[in-house]
Design a protein around this motif. Structure first.
Motif, PDB file in Angstrom:
ATOM      1  N   GLN A 253       0.769  -1.141   0.016  1.00  0.00           N
ATOM      2  CA  GLN A 253       0.144  -0.052   0.130  1.00  0.00           C
ATOM      3  C   GLN A 253       0.973   1.185   0.090  1.00  0.00           C
ATOM      4  O   GLN A 253       1.963   1.323   0.152  1.00  0.00           O
ATOM      5  N   VAL A 254       0.257   2.401  -0.460  1.00  0.00           N
ATOM      6  CA  VAL A 254       1.090   3.660  -0.606  1.00  0.00           C
ATOM      7  C   VAL A 254       0.164   4.608   0.365  1.00  0.00           C
ATOM      8  O   VAL A 254      -1.220   4.618   0.217  1.00  0.00           O
ATOM      9  N   GLN A 255       0.684   5.681   1.095  1.00  0.00           N
ATOM     10  CA  GLN A 255       0.136   6.847   1.782  1.00  0.00           C
ATOM     11  C   GLN A 255      -0.121   7.744   0.541  1.00  0.00           C
ATOM     12  O   GLN A 255       0.594   8.408  -0.081  1.00  0.00           O
ATOM     13  N   LEU A 256      -1.280   8.339   0.461  1.00  0.00           N
ATOM     14  CA  LEU A 256      -1.810   9.186  -0.272  1.00  0.00           C
ATOM     15  C   LEU A 256      -2.421  10.368   0.446  1.00  0.00           C
ATOM     16  O   LEU A 256      -3.192  10.304   1.498  1.00  0.00           O
ATOM     17  N   VAL A 257      -2.178  11.762  -0.143  1.00  0.00           N
ATOM     18  CA  VAL A 257      -2.640  12.909   0.525  1.00  0.00           C
ATOM     19  C   VAL A 257      -3.157  13.677  -0.165  1.00  0.00           C
ATOM     20  O   VAL A 257      -2.488  14.081  -1.164  1.00  0.00           O
ATOM     21  N   GLU A 258      -4.532  14.117  -0.094  1.00  0.00           N
ATOM     22  CA  GLU A 258      -5.076  14.880  -1.122  1.00  0.00           C
ATOM     23  C   GLU A 258      -5.127  16.152  -0.529  1.00  0.00           C
ATOM     24  O   GLU A 258      -5.070  16.970   0.619  1.00  0.00           O
ATOM     25  N   SER A 259      -5.167  17.396  -1.622  1.00  0.00           N
ATOM     26  CA  SER A 259      -5.302  18.720  -1.438  1.00  0.00           C
ATOM     27  C   SER A 259      -5.818  19.544  -2.438  1.00  0.00           C
ATOM     28  O   SER A 259      -6.074  19.047  -3.489  1.00  0.00           O
ATOM     29  N   GLY A 260      -6.275  20.839  -2.209  1.00  0.00           N
ATOM     30  CA  GLY A 260      -6.834  21.646  -3.442  1.00  0.00           C
ATOM     31  C   GLY A 260      -8.142  21.893  -3.021  1.00  0.00           C
ATOM     32  O   GLY A 260      -8.909  22.531  -3.993  1.00  0.00           O
ATOM     33  N   GLY A 261      -8.937  21.065  -2.276  1.00  0.00           N
ATOM     34  CA  GLY A 261     -10.458  21.337  -2.434  1.00  0.00           C
ATOM     35  C   GLY A 261     -10.678  22.735  -1.762  1.00  0.00           C
ATOM     36  O   GLY A 261      -9.841  23.374  -1.350  1.00  0.00           O
ATOM     37  N   GLY A 262     -12.043  22.929  -1.841  1.00  0.00           N
ATOM     38  CA  GLY A 262     -12.508  24.302  -1.213  1.00  0.00           C
ATOM     39  C   GLY A 262     -13.794  24.739  -1.582  1.00  0.00           C
ATOM     40  O   GLY A 262     -14.658  23.670  -2.287  1.00  0.00           O
ATOM     41  N   LEU A 263     -14.165  25.781  -1.398  1.00  0.00           N
ATOM     42  CA  LEU A 263     -15.610  26.412  -1.576  1.00  0.00           C
ATOM     43  C   LEU A 263     -15.560  27.118  -3.046  1.00  0.00           C
ATOM     44  O   LEU A 263     -14.401  28.152  -3.223  1.00  0.00           O
ATOM     45  N   VAL A 264     -16.355  26.990  -3.924  1.00  0.00           N
ATOM     46  CA  VAL A 264     -16.217  27.747  -5.279  1.00  0.00           C
ATOM     47  C   VAL A 264     -17.504  27.850  -5.737  1.00  0.00           C
ATOM     48  O   VAL A 264     -18.446  27.056  -5.472  1.00  0.00           O
ATOM     49  N   GLN A 265     -17.695  28.980  -6.315  1.00  0.00           N
ATOM     50  CA  GLN A 265     -19.034  29.278  -7.206  1.00  0.00           C
ATOM     51  C   GLN A 265     -19.405  28.189  -8.474  1.00  0.00           C
ATOM     52  O   GLN A 265     -18.541  27.973  -9.028  1.00  0.00           O
ATOM     53  N   ALA A 266     -20.552  28.043  -8.681  1.00  0.00           N
ATOM     54  CA  ALA A 266     -20.880  27.246  -9.747  1.00  0.00           C
ATOM     55  C   ALA A 266     -20.271  28.006 -11.176  1.00  0.00           C
ATOM     56  O   ALA A 266     -20.498  29.270 -11.193  1.00  0.00           O
ATOM     57  N   GLY A 267     -19.966  27.139 -11.886  1.00  0.00           N
ATOM     58  CA  GLY A 267     -19.025  27.516 -12.928  1.00  0.00           C
ATOM     59  C   GLY A 267     -17.519  27.720 -12.804  1.00  0.00           C
ATOM     60  O   GLY A 267     -16.829  27.974 -13.668  1.00  0.00           O
ATOM     61  N   GLY A 268     -17.296  27.690 -11.565  1.00  0.00           N
ATOM     62  CA  GLY A 268     -15.805  27.897 -11.313  1.00  0.00           C
ATOM     63  C   GLY A 268     -14.932  26.650 -11.446  1.00  0.00           C
ATOM     64  O   GLY A 268     -15.273  25.606 -12.007  1.00  0.00           O
ATOM     65  N   SER A 269     -13.728  26.720 -11.177  1.00  0.00           N
ATOM     66  CA  SER A 269     -12.698  25.563 -11.327  1.00  0.00           C
ATOM     67  C   SER A 269     -11.956  25.442 -10.111  1.00  0.00           C
ATOM     68  O   SER A 269     -11.679  26.201  -9.221  1.00  0.00           O
ATOM     69  N   LEU A 270     -11.371  24.323  -9.824  1.00  0.00           N
ATOM     70  CA  LEU A 270     -10.482  23.689  -8.862  1.00  0.00           C
ATOM     71  C   LEU A 270      -9.694  22.782  -9.394  1.00  0.00           C
ATOM     72  O   LEU A 270      -9.947  21.974 -10.180  1.00  0.00           O
ATOM     73  N   ARG A 271      -8.437  22.622  -8.835  1.00  0.00           N
ATOM     74  CA  ARG A 271      -7.370  21.701  -9.139  1.00  0.00           C
ATOM     75  C   ARG A 271      -7.075  20.844  -7.895  1.00  0.00           C
ATOM     76  O   ARG A 271      -6.342  21.322  -7.077  1.00  0.00           O
ATOM     77  N   LEU A 272      -7.291  19.563  -7.927  1.00  0.00           N
ATOM     78  CA  LEU A 272      -7.040  18.672  -6.902  1.00  0.00           C
ATOM     79  C   LEU A 272      -5.735  18.128  -7.024  1.00  0.00           C
ATOM     80  O   LEU A 272      -5.428  17.625  -8.238  1.00  0.00           O
ATOM     81  N   SER A 273      -4.927  17.896  -5.812  1.00  0.00           N
ATOM     82  CA  SER A 273      -3.805  17.193  -6.100  1.00  0.00           C
ATOM     83  C   SER A 273      -3.914  15.980  -5.080  1.00  0.00           C
ATOM     84  O   SER A 273      -4.364  15.960  -4.217  1.00  0.00           O
ATOM     85  N   CYS A 274      -2.955  15.016  -5.489  1.00  0.00           N
ATOM     86  CA  CYS A 274      -2.732  13.747  -4.585  1.00  0.00           C
ATOM     87  C   CYS A 274      -1.087  13.548  -4.450  1.00  0.00           C
ATOM     88  O   CYS A 274      -0.949  12.939  -5.717  1.00  0.00           O
ATOM     89  N   ALA A 275      -0.793  13.703  -3.520  1.00  0.00           N
ATOM     90  CA  ALA A 275       0.778  13.359  -3.440  1.00  0.00           C
ATOM     91  C   ALA A 275       0.501  11.841  -2.822  1.00  0.00           C
ATOM     92  O   ALA A 275       0.489  11.556  -1.750  1.00  0.00           O
TER      93      ALA A 275
END
Length: 128
Positions: A1-23
């Protein structure tokens, strides 16, 4: 198995964008992993979003996000990304990164039991 850590989430308005990362803390073996993103909304089952093969050449997307989401990976950085565009309120969920050493198949990575390693998740909230 491998340890995974997500980041990049948040609150955004409809139509917006986000970039999630997983290290991934996997050292030299990250490039051998099939990687996936899943999400789980309140009161709903966890569902497949996207997956990418170890080489980055093969990708798969859920119909609900196709055309709005792009999965990519940088094996030199041990990181997989999920670019979310044209976000909708129904995209609100906890997004999870997953990894497995199993080889790519058309259907396997769409099932959560394909993956043996999971991150803790990152919350994405889309306001209308």
């Amino acid at each position: 198995q491998v340890q995974l850590v997500e980041s990049g989430g948040g609150l955004v308005q409809a139509g917006g964008s986000l970039r999630l990362s997983c290290a991934a803390a996997s050292g030299r073996t990250f490039s051998r992993y099939t990687m996936g993103w899943f999400r789980q909304a309140p009161g709903k089952e966890r569902e497949f979003v996207a997956a990418i093969s170890w080489s980055g050449i093969r990708k798969s997307y859920a119909d609900s996000v196709k055309g709005r989401v792009t999965i990519s990976r940088d094996n030199a950085k041990n990181t997989v990304y999920l670019q979310l565009n044209s976000l909708k309120p129904e995209d609100t969920a906890v997004y999870y990164c997953a990894a497995d050493l199993s080889g790519w198949s058309d259907d396997g990575p769409k099932r959560d039991n394909f993956f043996s390693s999971w991150g803790q998740g990152t919350q994405v909230t889309v306001s209308s």
